[in-house]
Motif scaffolding. Structure first.
Motif, PDB file in Angstrom:
ATOM      1  N   MET A  61       0.846  -1.194   0.000  1.00 52.25           N
ATOM      2  CA  MET A  61       0.000   0.000   0.000  1.00 52.25           C
ATOM      3  C   MET A  61       0.881   1.242   0.000  1.00 52.25           C
ATOM      4  N   PRO A  62       0.352   2.372  -0.484  1.00 52.56           N
ATOM      5  CA  PRO A  62       1.132   3.608  -0.502  1.00 52.56           C
ATOM      6  C   PRO A  62       1.323   4.192   0.893  1.00 52.56           C
ATOM      7  N   ASP A  63       2.281   5.089   1.017  1.00 51.91           N
ATOM      8  CA  ASP A  63       2.583   5.821   2.249  1.00 51.91           C
ATOM      9  C   ASP A  63       3.192   4.913   3.317  1.00 51.91           C
ATOM     10  N   LEU A  64       2.389   4.024   3.895  1.00 57.88           N
ATOM     11  CA  LEU A  64       2.878   3.103   4.919  1.00 57.88           C
ATOM     12  C   LEU A  64       2.384   1.710   4.568  1.00 57.88           C
ATOM     13  N   ASP A  65       3.321   0.774   4.345  1.00 55.63           N
ATOM     14  CA  ASP A  65       2.886  -0.566   3.924  1.00 55.63           C
ATOM     15  C   ASP A  65       2.309  -1.351   5.102  1.00 55.63           C
ATOM     16  N   GLY A  66       1.760  -2.525   4.788  1.00 53.17           N
ATOM     17  CA  GLY A  66       1.064  -3.316   5.801  1.00 53.17           C
ATOM     18  C   GLY A  66       1.947  -3.811   6.920  1.00 53.17           C
ATOM     19  N   ILE A  67       3.198  -4.129   6.624  1.00 55.02           N
ATOM     20  CA  ILE A  67       4.098  -4.629   7.658  1.00 55.02           C
ATOM     21  C   ILE A  67       4.437  -3.522   8.653  1.00 55.02           C
ATOM     22  N   ALA A  68       4.784  -2.339   8.142  1.00 51.29           N
ATOM     23  CA  ALA A  68       5.093  -1.205   9.025  1.00 51.29           C
ATOM     24  C   ALA A  68       3.850  -0.801   9.827  1.00 51.29           C
ATOM     25  N   ALA A  69       2.695  -0.834   9.189  1.00 49.78           N
ATOM     26  CA  ALA A  69       1.452  -0.481   9.883  1.00 49.78           C
ATOM     27  C   ALA A  69       1.149  -1.496  10.984  1.00 49.78           C
ATOM     28  N   THR A  70       1.394  -2.773  10.704  1.00 50.45           N
ATOM     29  CA  THR A  70       1.178  -3.820  11.707  1.00 50.45           C
ATOM     30  C   THR A  70       2.046  -3.568  12.926  1.00 50.45           C
ATOM     31  N   ARG A  71       3.299  -3.219  12.694  1.00 49.15           N
ATOM     32  CA  ARG A  71       4.221  -2.959  13.804  1.00 49.15           C
ATOM     33  C   ARG A  71       3.709  -1.811  14.679  1.00 49.15           C
ATOM     34  N   GLU A  72       3.217  -0.757  14.044  1.00 49.19           N
ATOM     35  CA  GLU A  72       2.715   0.396  14.806  1.00 49.19           C
ATOM     36  C   GLU A  72       1.431   0.052  15.557  1.00 49.19           C
ATOM     37  N   ILE A  73       0.574  -0.724  14.914  1.00 46.64           N
ATOM     38  CA  ILE A  73      -0.700  -1.100  15.538  1.00 46.64           C
ATOM     39  C   ILE A  73      -0.468  -1.984  16.760  1.00 46.64           C
ATOM     40  N   VAL A  74       0.408  -2.970  16.625  1.00 49.14           N
ATOM     41  CA  VAL A  74       0.702  -3.874  17.740  1.00 49.14           C
ATOM     42  C   VAL A  74       1.292  -3.106  18.919  1.00 49.14           C
ATOM     43  N   ALA A  75       2.110  -2.086  18.618  1.00 48.57           N
ATOM     44  CA  ALA A  75       2.741  -1.292  19.669  1.00 48.57           C
ATOM     45  C   ALA A  75       1.740  -0.378  20.375  1.00 48.57           C
ATOM     46  N   SER A  76       0.812   0.200  19.606  1.00 54.31           N
ATOM     47  CA  SER A  76      -0.109   1.180  20.183  1.00 54.31           C
ATOM     48  C   SER A  76      -1.430   0.586  20.649  1.00 54.31           C
ATOM     49  N   ALA A  77      -1.815  -0.566  20.086  1.00 50.45           N
ATOM     50  CA  ALA A  77      -3.077  -1.215  20.465  1.00 50.45           C
ATOM     51  C   ALA A  77      -2.857  -2.722  20.559  1.00 50.45           C
ATOM     52  N   PRO A  78      -2.169  -3.177  21.618  1.00 54.50           N
ATOM     53  CA  PRO A  78      -1.783  -4.590  21.727  1.00 54.50           C
ATOM     54  C   PRO A  78      -2.944  -5.579  21.739  1.00 54.50           C
ATOM     55  N   ASP A  79      -4.147  -5.115  22.041  1.00 51.63           N
ATOM     56  CA  ASP A  79      -5.298  -6.017  22.035  1.00 51.63           C
ATOM     57  C   ASP A  79      -5.826  -6.279  20.623  1.00 51.63           C
ATOM     58  N   ALA A  80      -5.460  -5.439  19.679  1.00 53.06           N
ATOM     59  CA  ALA A  80      -5.915  -5.629  18.298  1.00 53.06           C
ATOM     60  C   ALA A  80      -5.109  -6.742  17.646  1.00 53.06           C
ATOM     61  N   ARG A  81      -5.783  -7.620  16.923  1.00 51.02           N
ATOM     62  CA  ARG A  81      -5.127  -8.724  16.226  1.00 51.02           C
ATOM     63  C   ARG A  81      -5.085  -8.401  14.735  1.00 51.02           C
ATOM     64  N   VAL A  82      -3.924  -8.570  14.135  1.00 53.43           N
ATOM     65  CA  VAL A  82      -3.768  -8.256  12.717  1.00 53.43           C
ATOM     66  C   VAL A  82      -3.679  -9.543  11.903  1.00 53.43           C
ATOM     67  N   VAL A  83      -4.501  -9.630  10.876  1.00 51.29           N
ATOM     68  CA  VAL A  83      -4.429 -10.736   9.923  1.00 51.29           C
ATOM     69  C   VAL A  83      -4.014 -10.152   8.580  1.00 51.29           C
ATOM     70  N   ILE A  84      -2.892 -10.606   8.069  1.00 54.01           N
ATOM     71  CA  ILE A  84      -2.424 -10.161   6.761  1.00 54.01           C
ATOM     72  C   ILE A  84      -3.177 -10.934   5.680  1.00 54.01           C
ATOM     73  N   LEU A  85      -3.730 -10.215   4.729  1.00 52.88           N
ATOM     74  CA  LEU A  85      -4.431 -10.826   3.594  1.00 52.88           C
ATOM     75  C   LEU A  85      -3.802 -10.261   2.330  1.00 52.88           C
ATOM     76  N   THR A  86      -3.073 -11.099   1.607  1.00 56.70           N
ATOM     77  CA  THR A  86      -2.294 -10.588   0.479  1.00 56.70           C
ATOM     78  C   THR A  86      -2.282 -11.556  -0.691  1.00 56.70           C
ATOM     79  N   THR A  87      -1.910 -11.036  -1.840  1.00 56.62           N
ATOM     80  CA  THR A  87      -1.759 -11.852  -3.037  1.00 56.62           C
ATOM     81  C   THR A  87      -0.395 -12.520  -3.069  1.00 56.62           C
ATOM     82  N   PHE A  88       0.556 -11.960  -2.307  1.00 57.78           N
ATOM     83  CA  PHE A  88       1.961 -12.339  -2.451  1.00 57.78           C
ATOM     84  C   PHE A  88       2.426 -13.297  -1.357  1.00 57.78           C
ATOM     85  N   GLU A  89       2.728 -14.541  -1.752  1.00 56.46           N
ATOM     86  CA  GLU A  89       3.230 -15.547  -0.825  1.00 56.46           C
ATOM     87  C   GLU A  89       4.762 -15.533  -0.888  1.00 56.46           C
TER      88      GLU A  89
END
Length: 225
Positions: A61-89
C-alpha cells in the motif's frame, strides 16, 4: 446472552477489494465491519479511533505498507489482532509480517468460509496461517544453524509438561496431534499452550514456534516427536 460480534477494520488500497471483503464479512452475524482504510497510515489512525478486535491488512500500500502499519498497531493497540491478507506468498512478506506481530497470514485466494473462520479464531486468541505458510515457518526455523540458537532463560519458567507441549508445537503439530503424542486430552493441551504463551509473553502459536527454535529448546533436524 449472545457474544458481541467481532469488530473488523478493513485495510486495502483497492476499493473494489474492500467492498468485496465487506460483503463477505457482513454475511456472518458474528462479524461486524466497523471501518475501512486505504493505506497503512490511515489504518493506524482508525485503529486508535475504533479499537477493532481484528485488522484485516493488505501488505502493498502507498505511504505506509502493511508490515510497518502492523508494527505500529501492535505497539499502540496490543489487544488488536492483525491478519495479513495478500496476493503475495513471499518469504520476506511472511516473516516480516509475523515479526511485526501479525497473528495470521492468509492469501487473497482463501475461500470466504476460511476467511470468516480465521477472523473468529484470531479474535479468540489463536493464530491462523495458510497451511503452506505454516510449513514455511517451520522449515525456515529448522534450517537455522544450531550455533545461532541461544538458550532463553524464560524457558525456566515452564514446567516439564509445558516444555514438551512447546516442543511439539514447534514441530507444527496441532492441539489434537500433540494430545496424541503426549497421550493427554486435547483440552489439556489447549490449557498448556495458553500457559506457555502467557509465561513467555508471546502473542500466539507462531511466535511460540519461532521462540522454540531461536531459544534452543528445539534443535534443527529434530523430527516430529
Amino acid at each position: 446472552m449472545s457474544e458481541p460480534p467481532v469488530s473488523v477494520l478493513l485495510v486495502d488500497d483497492d476499493a473494489l477489494m474492500r467492498a468485496g471483503l465487506e460483503a463477505i464479512l457482513s454475511s456472518d452475524r458474528a462479524i461486524e465491519v466497523v471501518g475501512e482504510a486505504s493505506d497503512g497510515r490511515v489504518a493506524v489512525e482508525r485503529v486508535r479511533e475504533l479499537r477493532p478486535d481484528v485488522v484485516l491488512m493488505d501488505i502493498r500500500m502507498p505511504d505506509l505498507d502493511g508490515i510497518a502499519a502492523t508494527r505500529e498497531i501492535v505497539a499502540s493497540a496490543p489487544d488488536a489482532r492483525v491478519v495479513i491478507l495478500t496476493t503475495f506468498e513471499d518469504d520476506e512478506y511472511i516473516f516480516g509480517a509475523l515479526t511485526a506481530g501479525a497473528s495470521g497470514f492468509l492469501l487473497k485466494r482463501t475461500s470466504p468460509e476460511l476467511l470468516l473462520d480465521a477472523i473468529k479464531a484470531v479474535a479468540a486468541g489463536d493464530s491462523l496461517l495458510s497451511p503452506s505458510v505454516t510449513r514455511r515457518v517451520i522449515d525456515r526455523m529448522a534450517a537455522l544453524p544450531s550455533g545461532e540458537a541461544v538458550l532463553d532463560r524464560r524457558i525456566e519458567q515452564l514446567t516439564a509438561r509445558e516444555r514438551e507441549v512447546l516442543e511439539q508445537l514447534a514441530r507444527g503439530l496441532s492441539n489434537a496431534e500433540i494430545a496424541g503424542v503426549l497421550v493427554i486430552e486435547e483440552s489439556t493441551v489447549k490449557t498448556h499452550v495458553k500457559r506457555v504463551l502467557m509465561k513467555l509473553g508471546l502473542r500466539d502459536r507462531v511466535q511460540a514456534v519461532i521462540f522454540a527454535y531461536e531459544s534452543g529448546l528445539t534443535r534443527p533436524g529434530q523430527d516430529r516427536g
